[in-house]
Design a protein around this motif. Structure first.
Motif, PDB file in Angstrom:
ATOM      1  N   VAL A   3       0.744  -1.183   0.104  1.00  0.00           N
ATOM      2  CA  VAL A   3       0.128  -0.128  -0.238  1.00  0.00           C
ATOM      3  C   VAL A   3       0.948   1.303  -0.078  1.00  0.00           C
ATOM      4  CG1 VAL A   3      -1.678   1.418   1.199  1.00  0.00           C
ATOM      5  CG2 VAL A   3      -1.865  -1.252   1.396  1.00  0.00           C
ATOM      6  N   LEU A   4       0.497   2.210  -0.921  1.00  0.00           N
ATOM      7  CA  LEU A   4       1.326   3.505  -0.909  1.00  0.00           C
ATOM      8  C   LEU A   4       0.271   4.537  -0.136  1.00  0.00           C
ATOM      9  CD1 LEU A   4       3.205   5.847  -1.394  1.00  0.00           C
ATOM     10  CD2 LEU A   4       2.441   5.585  -3.811  1.00  0.00           C
ATOM     11  N   LEU A   5       0.296   5.075   0.920  1.00  0.00           N
ATOM     12  CA  LEU A   5      -0.569   6.219   1.573  1.00  0.00           C
ATOM     13  C   LEU A   5       0.142   7.689   1.316  1.00  0.00           C
ATOM     14  CD1 LEU A   5      -2.786   6.923   3.326  1.00  0.00           C
ATOM     15  CD2 LEU A   5      -1.001   6.600   5.331  1.00  0.00           C
ATOM     16  N   ILE A   6      -0.952   8.603   0.408  1.00  0.00           N
ATOM     17  CA  ILE A   6      -0.755   9.810   0.158  1.00  0.00           C
ATOM     18  C   ILE A   6      -1.082  10.895   1.276  1.00  0.00           C
ATOM     19  CG2 ILE A   6      -0.793  11.662  -1.766  1.00  0.00           C
ATOM     20  CD1 ILE A   6       0.692   9.104  -2.742  1.00  0.00           C
ATOM     21  N   GLU A  48       4.117  14.665  -2.401  1.00  0.00           N
ATOM     22  CA  GLU A  48       2.793  14.152  -2.447  1.00  0.00           C
ATOM     23  C   GLU A  48       2.275  14.548  -3.747  1.00  0.00           C
ATOM     24  OE1 GLU A  48       1.871  15.725   1.709  1.00  0.00           O
ATOM     25  OE2 GLU A  48      -0.087  16.213   0.276  1.00  0.00           O
ATOM     26  N   GLY A  49       2.701  15.760  -4.287  1.00  0.00           N
ATOM     27  CA  GLY A  49       2.071  16.269  -5.369  1.00  0.00           C
ATOM     28  C   GLY A  49       2.742  15.592  -6.839  1.00  0.00           C
ATOM     29  N   ASP A  50       3.461  15.072  -6.650  1.00  0.00           N
ATOM     30  CA  ASP A  50       4.337  14.695  -7.781  1.00  0.00           C
ATOM     31  C   ASP A  50       3.806  13.570  -8.597  1.00  0.00           C
ATOM     32  OD1 ASP A  50       6.118  13.809 -10.078  1.00  0.00           O
ATOM     33  OD2 ASP A  50       8.129  14.353  -8.537  1.00  0.00           O
ATOM     34  N   VAL A  51       2.875  13.980  -9.347  1.00  0.00           N
ATOM     35  CA  VAL A  51       1.746  12.726  -9.670  1.00  0.00           C
ATOM     36  C   VAL A  51       2.915  11.645 -10.824  1.00  0.00           C
ATOM     37  CG1 VAL A  51      -0.122  12.154 -11.533  1.00  0.00           C
ATOM     38  CG2 VAL A  51      -0.213  14.231  -9.668  1.00  0.00           C
ATOM     39  N   SER A  52       3.548  12.144 -11.535  1.00  0.00           N
ATOM     40  CA  SER A  52       4.018  11.083 -12.583  1.00  0.00           C
ATOM     41  C   SER A  52       5.119  10.289 -11.810  1.00  0.00           C
ATOM     42  CB  SER A  52       4.785  11.811 -13.821  1.00  0.00           C
ATOM     43  OG  SER A  52       5.818  12.755 -13.385  1.00  0.00           O
ATOM     44  N   ALA A  53       5.741  10.828 -10.730  1.00  0.00           N
ATOM     45  CA  ALA A  53       6.801   9.906 -10.026  1.00  0.00           C
ATOM     46  C   ALA A  53       5.841   9.028  -9.032  1.00  0.00           C
ATOM     47  CB  ALA A  53       7.688  10.920  -9.214  1.00  0.00           C
ATOM     48  N   LEU A  54       4.911   9.380  -8.543  1.00  0.00           N
ATOM     49  CA  LEU A  54       4.003   8.469  -7.663  1.00  0.00           C
ATOM     50  C   LEU A  54       3.687   7.267  -8.493  1.00  0.00           C
ATOM     51  CD1 LEU A  54       2.176  11.152  -5.528  1.00  0.00           C
ATOM     52  CD2 LEU A  54       4.047   9.231  -4.681  1.00  0.00           C
ATOM     53  N   ASP A  60       6.472   0.517 -10.660  1.00  0.00           N
ATOM     54  CA  ASP A  60       7.949  -0.363 -10.522  1.00  0.00           C
ATOM     55  C   ASP A  60       7.695  -1.201  -9.384  1.00  0.00           C
ATOM     56  OD1 ASP A  60       8.839   1.191 -12.640  1.00  0.00           O
ATOM     57  OD2 ASP A  60      10.025   2.509 -11.396  1.00  0.00           O
ATOM     58  N   ASN A  61       7.118  -0.668  -8.380  1.00  0.00           N
ATOM     59  CA  ASN A  61       7.031  -1.552  -7.151  1.00  0.00           C
ATOM     60  C   ASN A  61       5.959  -2.417  -6.556  1.00  0.00           C
ATOM     61  OD1 ASN A  61       9.656  -0.457  -5.451  1.00  0.00           O
ATOM     62  ND2 ASN A  61       8.944   1.212  -6.397  1.00  0.00           N
ATOM     63  N   HIS A  62       5.120  -2.622  -7.895  1.00  0.00           N
ATOM     64  CA  HIS A  62       3.931  -3.417  -7.759  1.00  0.00           C
ATOM     65  C   HIS A  62       3.135  -3.011  -6.582  1.00  0.00           C
ATOM     66  CE1 HIS A  62       5.830  -5.750 -10.914  1.00  0.00           C
ATOM     67  NE2 HIS A  62       7.065  -5.800 -10.267  1.00  0.00           N
ATOM     68  N   VAL A  63       2.820  -1.592  -6.435  1.00  0.00           N
ATOM     69  CA  VAL A  63       1.888  -1.362  -5.278  1.00  0.00           C
ATOM     70  C   VAL A  63       0.401  -1.903  -5.701  1.00  0.00           C
ATOM     71  CG1 VAL A  63       0.926   0.546  -4.221  1.00  0.00           C
ATOM     72  CG2 VAL A  63       3.212   0.550  -4.839  1.00  0.00           C
ATOM     73  N   LEU A  82      -3.138   7.100 -11.883  1.00  0.00           N
ATOM     74  CA  LEU A  82      -3.001   5.931 -11.055  1.00  0.00           C
ATOM     75  C   LEU A  82      -3.693   4.807 -12.116  1.00  0.00           C
ATOM     76  CD1 LEU A  82      -2.734   6.784  -7.512  1.00  0.00           C
ATOM     77  CD2 LEU A  82      -0.821   5.780  -8.927  1.00  0.00           C
ATOM     78  N   ARG A  83      -5.207   5.032 -11.992  1.00  0.00           N
ATOM     79  CA  ARG A  83      -6.178   4.253 -12.668  1.00  0.00           C
ATOM     80  C   ARG A  83      -5.618   3.957 -14.276  1.00  0.00           C
ATOM     81  NH1 ARG A  83      -9.591   5.284  -8.561  1.00  0.00           N
ATOM     82  NH2 ARG A  83     -10.038   7.424  -8.937  1.00  0.00           N
ATOM     83  N   GLU A  84      -5.375   5.176 -14.805  1.00  0.00           N
ATOM     84  CA  GLU A  84      -4.718   5.030 -16.259  1.00  0.00           C
ATOM     85  C   GLU A  84      -3.577   3.896 -16.342  1.00  0.00           C
ATOM     86  OE1 GLU A  84      -4.186   8.713 -18.032  1.00  0.00           O
ATOM     87  OE2 GLU A  84      -6.268   9.261 -17.647  1.00  0.00           O
ATOM     88  N   ALA A  85      -2.893   4.074 -15.407  1.00  0.00           N
ATOM     89  CA  ALA A  85      -1.593   3.122 -15.524  1.00  0.00           C
ATOM     90  C   ALA A  85      -1.933   2.017 -14.825  1.00  0.00           C
ATOM     91  CB  ALA A  85      -0.433   3.918 -14.607  1.00  0.00           C
ATOM     92  N   GLY A  86      -3.188   1.432 -14.315  1.00  0.00           N
ATOM     93  CA  GLY A  86      -3.529   0.071 -13.946  1.00  0.00           C
ATOM     94  C   GLY A  86      -3.112   0.087 -12.364  1.00  0.00           C
ATOM     95  N   VAL A  87      -3.158   0.867 -11.815  1.00  0.00           N
ATOM     96  CA  VAL A  87      -2.765   0.737 -10.379  1.00  0.00           C
ATOM     97  C   VAL A  87      -4.114   1.171  -9.620  1.00  0.00           C
ATOM     98  CG1 VAL A  87      -1.323   1.709  -8.406  1.00  0.00           C
ATOM     99  CG2 VAL A  87      -0.496   1.780 -10.637  1.00  0.00           C
TER     100      VAL A  87
END
Ligand code: AMP
Ligand code: GLY
Length: 427
Positions: A3-6, A48-54, A60-63, A82-87
């Motif tokens: 889990v990644l908590l923002i 927390e605001g860096d959308v592309s890095a998050l 990369d880390n299979h969150v 995130l959803r577009e990237a399948g997360v």
């Protein structure tokens, strides 16, 4: 589950504290983390605001799940990316977050779903706004249409103050957020916050809480993000609950789905309740801060599977079990808040507060520096306590507060007064 908590405020400390108790959690990442969270997860250096890095990090880390605390990240489209990237992500898309980010959109959706709320007009021109004000009665409610960090609402007693608020807002007081304004009917009653989790279709009701928005005792002083909270809220009776679900939450969730912008995440209804009739003051598209901290203390169920189910459109069959206890929270704020305040004063005694029966102190705005805990925000600590009655919970929370040695802080001494008054009426 990874889990990644923002987010790194008191709300996120409480969410992380609860998620960390889940048997299905394998790893908790934090962006940006906080002194309260960092010992239960791994703090990332990504802002927390860096959308592309998050998004990149999550891939990369299979969150498995990203939980977004603050509205700013939802408004910025972190959920969409995130959803577009399948997360999988707990928190709505930008289009559904408009329920919070645009007051006039919220009003349109209420009108389309017949949800009870104050009558209103939307304006971009001062002359029209002022003409509309003259058809209303005092007090006048003037709101910036967009997000204004909780500061975009003026309740004016006189027409001249109302006119001044209209001019200031339309002259760019909140930039783009006040390019349009909403003028509303003033609603009377008692306020409460109610929360429901939804996967866009199915709804899992949570509980209600009440907070204290004014800075000082007796509900005096400037408006703040909230100086304390408690639950249960006596004003939120079963009848109010049923009406809230039937006339507000269910039709609005259905309306959002029908528009092709399903709302997924937690819907926070700010209610005005009079004679057991709830009317909507505002929607927020994230957990309340400090109400979330109270709910996490009272939630008995494992929360992580529910957050994941909401994020993956599979909420059916889930339920939430709540403690029969009451909970209270006292905010310790920095001198000067909600105005200017100084950062960097030292706080001692948080461990001692945590040793008080029923107490958990969440960090809302602290920083660790050379082994010392320093104040780093306006709202700095959230001392929560549970207890068999609201009176016990409040007493324990204040016992916790008294253990904290922080001369530069202040707090309200009357958190929960409405609930205490109602309890003594009936006992
Ligand atoms: P909002 O940011 O829309 O939640 O407004 C902040 C606070 O202003 C609310 O919590 C209420 O106390 C008050 N408020 C907002 N709108 C109204 C209204 N139409 N009638 C009465 N009070 C309101
Ligand atoms: N407690 C108020 C808020 O979270 O907006």
């Amino acid at each position: 589950m990874k889990v990644l908590l923002i987010g790194g405020g008191g709300r996120e400390h409480a969410l992380g504290w609860k998620i960390a108790q889940s048997p299905v959690l394998s790893k908790l990442y934090l962006a940006p983390g906080s002194p309260g969270l960092n010992h239960i997860g791994e703090a990332l250096t990504i802002a927390e605001g860096d959308v592309s890095a998050l998004v990149q990090f999550s891939q990369d880390n299979h969150v498995d799940l990203v939980v977004i605390g603050p509205e700013a990240q939802l408004a910025a489209g972190l959920g969409d990316a995130l959803r577009e990237a399948g997360v999988a992500c707990f928190g709505p898309d930008k289009a559904a977050a408009k329920l919070e980010t645009s007051k006039s959109f919220m009003k349109e959706v209420c009108a389309a779903s017949d949800a009870p709320t104050a009558a209103y007009g939307k304006f971009t021109q001062s002359a029209e706004a002022k003409a509309f004000l003259r058809e209303q009665n005092a007090p006048y409610v003037i709101k910036a249409d967009g997000l204004a960090a909780g500061k975009g609402v003026v309740i004016a007693e006189s027409l001249s103050d109302a006119d001044a608020a209209v001019d200031e807002m339309l002259d760019g007081q909140f930039g783009e957020a006040s390019a349009a304004i909403v003028i509303e009917e003033f609603m009377r009653g008692e306020e409460a916050s109610f929360f429901a989790i939804t996967d866009g279709e199915r709804i899992l009701p949570m509980i209600a809480a009440q907070d204290h928005k004014r800075a000082f005792d007796g509900d005096k002083g400037p408006n703040t993000g909230g100086m304390g909270a408690y639950s249960p809220a006596p004003v939120f009776t079963n009848t109010v609950y049923e009406r809230t679900m039937r006339t507000i939450i269910e039709p609005v969730v259905a309306e959002m789905a029908q528009r092709g912008t399903p709302f997924q995440g937690v819907l926070y209804a700010g209610l005005m309740i009079e004679d057991e009739q709830p009317r909507l003051v505002e929607f927020n598209v994230r957990f309340g801060d400090p109400e979330c901290q109270i709910m996490m203390r009272l939630l008995k169920s494992d929360f992580l599977p529910v957050l994941y189910a909401a994020a993956t459109n599979s909420l059916s069959g889930h339920k939430l079990d709540w403690s029969q206890d009451a909970a209270a929270l006292v905010v310790m704020a920095n001198d000067g808040y909600p105005g200017a305040y100084k950062k960097g004063s030292e706080i001692k005694g948080v461990d001692a507060a945590n040793e008080v029966e029923g107490v958990v102190a969440f960090h809302a705005g602290t920083k660790q520096s050379d082994g010392a805990l320093l104040a780093n925000g306006g709202r700095v600590l959230n001392v929560t306590a549970t207890g068999p009655t609201i009176r016990d919970a409040i007493r324990r929370a204040y016992t916790g507060v008294e253990k904290i040695d922080w001369p530069q802080g202040f707090y309200r001494r009357d958190i929960g007064w409405r609930a205490l008054e109602k309890t003594s009426e009936t006992s």
